[in-house]
Design a protein around this motif. Structure first.
Motif, PDB file in Angstrom:
ATOM      1  N   TRP A  17       0.827  -1.205   0.000  1.00 31.63           N
ATOM      2  CA  TRP A  17       0.000   0.000   0.000  1.00 31.63           C
ATOM      3  C   TRP A  17       0.861   1.255   0.000  1.00 31.63           C
ATOM      4  CZ3 TRP A  17      -0.259   3.217   4.435  1.00 31.63           C
ATOM      5  CH2 TRP A  17      -1.125   4.309   4.304  1.00 31.63           C
ATOM      6  N   GLN A  18       1.943   1.274   0.777  1.00 31.05           N
ATOM      7  CA  GLN A  18       2.828   2.439   0.814  1.00 31.05           C
ATOM      8  C   GLN A  18       3.387   2.753  -0.573  1.00 31.05           C
ATOM      9  OE1 GLN A  18       4.588   4.511   3.840  1.00 31.05           O
ATOM     10  NE2 GLN A  18       2.408   4.475   3.457  1.00 31.05           N
ATOM     11  N   THR A  19       3.777   1.725  -1.302  1.00 29.74           N
ATOM     12  CA  THR A  19       4.289   1.921  -2.659  1.00 29.74           C
ATOM     13  C   THR A  19       3.204   2.488  -3.563  1.00 29.74           C
ATOM     14  OG1 THR A  19       5.882   0.134  -2.377  1.00 29.74           O
ATOM     15  CG2 THR A  19       5.325   0.741  -4.647  1.00 29.74           C
ATOM     16  N   ASP A  20       2.039   1.864  -3.541  1.00 32.91           N
ATOM     17  CA  ASP A  20       0.924   2.322  -4.382  1.00 32.91           C
ATOM     18  C   ASP A  20       0.475   3.726  -4.001  1.00 32.91           C
ATOM     19  OD1 ASP A  20       1.030  -0.158  -5.591  1.00 32.91           O
ATOM     20  OD2 ASP A  20      -0.722  -0.954  -4.515  1.00 32.91           O
ATOM     21  N   LEU A  21       0.450   4.003  -2.702  1.00 31.53           N
ATOM     22  CA  LEU A  21       0.020   5.310  -2.217  1.00 31.53           C
ATOM     23  C   LEU A  21       0.942   6.419  -2.721  1.00 31.53           C
ATOM     24  CD1 LEU A  21      -1.828   7.047  -0.372  1.00 31.53           C
ATOM     25  CD2 LEU A  21      -0.190   6.587   1.459  1.00 31.53           C
ATOM     26  N   ALA A  22       2.233   6.187  -2.658  1.00 31.13           N
ATOM     27  CA  ALA A  22       3.191   7.201  -3.108  1.00 31.13           C
ATOM     28  C   ALA A  22       2.994   7.501  -4.592  1.00 31.13           C
ATOM     29  CB  ALA A  22       4.624   6.749  -2.833  1.00 31.13           C
ATOM     30  N   SER A  24       0.249   7.075  -6.411  1.00 26.06           N
ATOM     31  CA  SER A  24      -1.043   7.748  -6.583  1.00 26.06           C
ATOM     32  C   SER A  24      -1.003   9.194  -6.100  1.00 26.06           C
ATOM     33  CB  SER A  24      -2.114   6.963  -5.817  1.00 26.06           C
ATOM     34  OG  SER A  24      -3.343   7.628  -5.837  1.00 26.06           O
ATOM     35  N   TYR A  25      -0.393   9.412  -4.950  1.00 26.66           N
ATOM     36  CA  TYR A  25      -0.295  10.757  -4.379  1.00 26.66           C
ATOM     37  C   TYR A  25       0.553  11.656  -5.274  1.00 26.66           C
ATOM     38  CZ  TYR A  25       0.115  14.217  -0.575  1.00 26.66           C
ATOM     39  OH  TYR A  25       0.072  15.355   0.194  1.00 26.66           O
ATOM     40  N   GLU A  38       9.038  15.196 -12.428  1.00 32.55           N
ATOM     41  CA  GLU A  38      10.331  14.579 -12.116  1.00 32.55           C
ATOM     42  C   GLU A  38      10.641  14.550 -10.618  1.00 32.55           C
ATOM     43  OE1 GLU A  38      10.867  18.871 -13.260  1.00 32.55           O
ATOM     44  OE2 GLU A  38       9.898  17.145 -14.215  1.00 32.55           O
ATOM     45  N   GLU A  39       9.941  15.335  -9.815  1.00 29.01           N
ATOM     46  CA  GLU A  39      10.157  15.362  -8.363  1.00 29.01           C
ATOM     47  C   GLU A  39       9.033  14.692  -7.580  1.00 29.01           C
ATOM     48  OE1 GLU A  39      10.472  19.415  -7.093  1.00 29.01           O
ATOM     49  OE2 GLU A  39      12.094  19.877  -8.496  1.00 29.01           O
ATOM     50  N   ALA A  40       7.942  14.424  -8.241  1.00 27.45           N
ATOM     51  CA  ALA A  40       6.705  14.056  -7.540  1.00 27.45           C
ATOM     52  C   ALA A  40       6.825  12.797  -6.696  1.00 27.45           C
ATOM     53  CB  ALA A  40       5.562  13.925  -8.539  1.00 27.45           C
ATOM     54  N   LEU A  41       7.377  11.733  -7.235  1.00 28.66           N
ATOM     55  CA  LEU A  41       7.427  10.489  -6.474  1.00 28.66           C
ATOM     56  C   LEU A  41       8.297  10.632  -5.230  1.00 28.66           C
ATOM     57  CD1 LEU A  41       6.400   7.634  -6.251  1.00 28.66           C
ATOM     58  CD2 LEU A  41       8.288   6.897  -7.730  1.00 28.66           C
ATOM     59  N   ASP A  42       9.432  11.284  -5.356  1.00 32.60           N
ATOM     60  CA  ASP A  42      10.285  11.509  -4.181  1.00 32.60           C
ATOM     61  C   ASP A  42       9.571  12.364  -3.145  1.00 32.60           C
ATOM     62  OD1 ASP A  42      12.395   9.990  -5.142  1.00 32.60           O
ATOM     63  OD2 ASP A  42      13.446  11.713  -6.015  1.00 32.60           O
ATOM     64  N   ASN A  48       4.961  11.066   3.043  1.00 30.43           N
ATOM     65  CA  ASN A  48       4.442   9.927   3.794  1.00 30.43           C
ATOM     66  C   ASN A  48       5.399   9.521   4.914  1.00 30.43           C
ATOM     67  OD1 ASN A  48       2.110   9.840   2.308  1.00 30.43           O
ATOM     68  ND2 ASN A  48       2.899   8.320   0.874  1.00 30.43           N
ATOM     69  N   ALA A  49       6.693   9.555   4.641  1.00 28.29           N
ATOM     70  CA  ALA A  49       7.674   9.207   5.675  1.00 28.29           C
ATOM     71  C   ALA A  49       7.611  10.183   6.843  1.00 28.29           C
ATOM     72  CB  ALA A  49       9.078   9.170   5.082  1.00 28.29           C
TER      73      ALA A  49
END
Length: 160
Positions: A17-22, A24-25, A38-42, A48-49
């Motif tokens: 879920w944490q992977t999918d949430l990142a 999606s967010y 280019e920065e969004a996933l990080d 979340n962290a």
């Protein structure tokens, strides 16, 4: 209303879920024009962290999986019992999602209702959430479930 039960998320479910949430967010923030792609996933992972410094063991956080009475999965919820702005007695719904193949069956409303009850049982007098403005199905669900707009941000693109 369709009956939905919830149970605590398992550690393996939490990791997936944490992977999918990142993802999606990050996508939601890019689509809203808040973050460059280019920065969004990080940025999503960092956000979340910061909210979950101890991961699944972070105090005051509830991670639930929704299922039908026969055990078929429906979706999940993430609720913080302490509001991020410190509002007394107000829990915060960070994430709710119905599995794509289960959407349009009234399960979002049922999942939301059991999430509200889980927060109420843990002492919350209110539940607040944020929804991206272009998510019309979610906006409609929350409005018809008794949520009201408490703040609103608006943006206009001035580039063209």
């Amino acid at each position: 209303m369709t009956e939905v039960h919830v149970r605590s998320m398992s550690p393996d479910e939490f990791d997936r879920w944490q992977t999918d949430l990142a993802v999606s967010y990050a996508r939601s923030h890019v689509e809203a024009g808040n973050w460059p792609a280019e920065e969004a996933l990080d940025r999503a992972r960092e956000a979340n962290a910061a909210l979950l410094p101890q991961g699944m063991a972070t105090p005051g956080m509830i991670f639930l999986v929704g299922a039908l009475p026969d055990g078929a999965p429906v979706g999940h919820l993430w609720i913080g019992l302490t509001h991020p702005k410190g509002l007394a007695g107000c829990a915060y719904l960070y994430d709710i999602e119905v599995l794509p193949e289960r959407r349009g069956q009234g399960l979002g409303r049922a999942l939301l209702a059991v999430g509200e009850e889980a927060a109420r049982q843990r002492g919350a007098a209110a539940l607040e959430l944020n929804v991206f403005g272009d998510n019309a199905p979610a906006v409609g669900l929350y409005r018809t479930s008794g949520y009201r707009v408490s703040t609103q941000q608006m943006r206009k693109d001035l580039r063209g």
